[in-house]
Design a protein around this motif. Sequence first.
Motif, PDB file in Angstrom:
ATOM      1  N   LEU A  10       0.832  -1.202   0.000  1.00 23.68           N
ATOM      2  CA  LEU A  10       0.000   0.000   0.000  1.00 23.68           C
ATOM      3  C   LEU A  10       0.869   1.254   0.000  1.00 23.68           C
ATOM      4  N   PHE A  11       1.911   1.270   0.833  1.00 23.96           N
ATOM      5  CA  PHE A  11       2.817   2.420   0.857  1.00 23.96           C
ATOM      6  C   PHE A  11       3.489   2.607  -0.500  1.00 23.96           C
ATOM      7  N   THR A  12       3.897   1.513  -1.120  1.00 28.46           N
ATOM      8  CA  THR A  12       4.562   1.584  -2.423  1.00 28.46           C
ATOM      9  C   THR A  12       3.633   2.200  -3.468  1.00 28.46           C
ATOM     10  N   LYS A  13       2.353   1.841  -3.412  1.00 30.71           N
ATOM     11  CA  LYS A  13       1.371   2.416  -4.342  1.00 30.71           C
ATOM     12  C   LYS A  13       1.359   3.940  -4.235  1.00 30.71           C
ATOM     13  N   TYR A  14       1.588   4.449  -3.026  1.00 31.23           N
ATOM     14  CA  TYR A  14       1.591   5.893  -2.800  1.00 31.23           C
ATOM     15  C   TYR A  14       3.007   6.468  -2.764  1.00 31.23           C
ATOM     16  N   LYS A  15       3.929   5.728  -3.387  1.00 30.89           N
ATOM     17  CA  LYS A  15       5.309   6.169  -3.607  1.00 30.89           C
ATOM     18  C   LYS A  15       6.089   6.395  -2.310  1.00 30.89           C
ATOM     19  N   THR A  89      -4.482  15.103   4.917  1.00 29.67           N
ATOM     20  CA  THR A  89      -4.668  13.662   4.954  1.00 29.67           C
ATOM     21  C   THR A  89      -5.044  13.167   3.565  1.00 29.67           C
ATOM     22  N   ASP A  90      -4.526  12.003   3.173  1.00 29.75           N
ATOM     23  CA  ASP A  90      -4.855  11.416   1.876  1.00 29.75           C
ATOM     24  C   ASP A  90      -5.999  10.420   2.053  1.00 29.75           C
ATOM     25  N   ASN A  92      -7.595   8.803  -0.200  1.00 31.74           N
ATOM     26  CA  ASN A  92      -7.452   7.634  -1.071  1.00 31.74           C
ATOM     27  C   ASN A  92      -6.636   6.544  -0.389  1.00 31.74           C
ATOM     28  N   PHE A  93      -5.570   6.933   0.305  1.00 28.49           N
ATOM     29  CA  PHE A  93      -4.764   5.963   1.044  1.00 28.49           C
ATOM     30  C   PHE A  93      -5.628   5.265   2.092  1.00 28.49           C
ATOM     31  N   ASP A  96      -8.079   2.891   0.491  1.00 25.16           N
ATOM     32  CA  ASP A  96      -7.392   1.663   0.070  1.00 25.16           C
ATOM     33  C   ASP A  96      -7.090   0.769   1.267  1.00 25.16           C
TER      34      ASP A  96
END
Length: 122
Positions: A10-15, A89-90, A92-93, A96
């Motif tokens: 999940l973190f990788t998806k958000y770079k 705050t994101d 989308n994160f 997900d």
Amino acid sequence: MISHGDFIDLFTKYKVSGNDISRLKEYGLISGGGRHEITVEKDEMAGFQNDNLVLTFTTESDERITFEYSAFHLTDTAKALIDILEIETDNNFFTDLAEHFKRESDSDVIVEIYDVDVENLK
């Protein structure tokens, strides 16, 4: 269980890379990375939130359900920096993350996400 690997994905998806996480830990901005438990019982609500959304876990089952997840926690210093820098705050994160819990949680656990509408609370 929501595994450490799930969170890394999940973190990788958000770079956010593993190196980023290591540096944040080294700088004292996050702690944890360990396993945590959430217990869900009938007529009780469990969960957590960000600034805009609430993630809840409920059940209609008479059985007590406990599940594990891995997580990092912001330190007080990180929380202060977020306030000072006015970092948003994101959602989308967080959404997900809720989807991960929905896929991986016990079938008797009801996972829902709600908007926090501050205007209606006044």
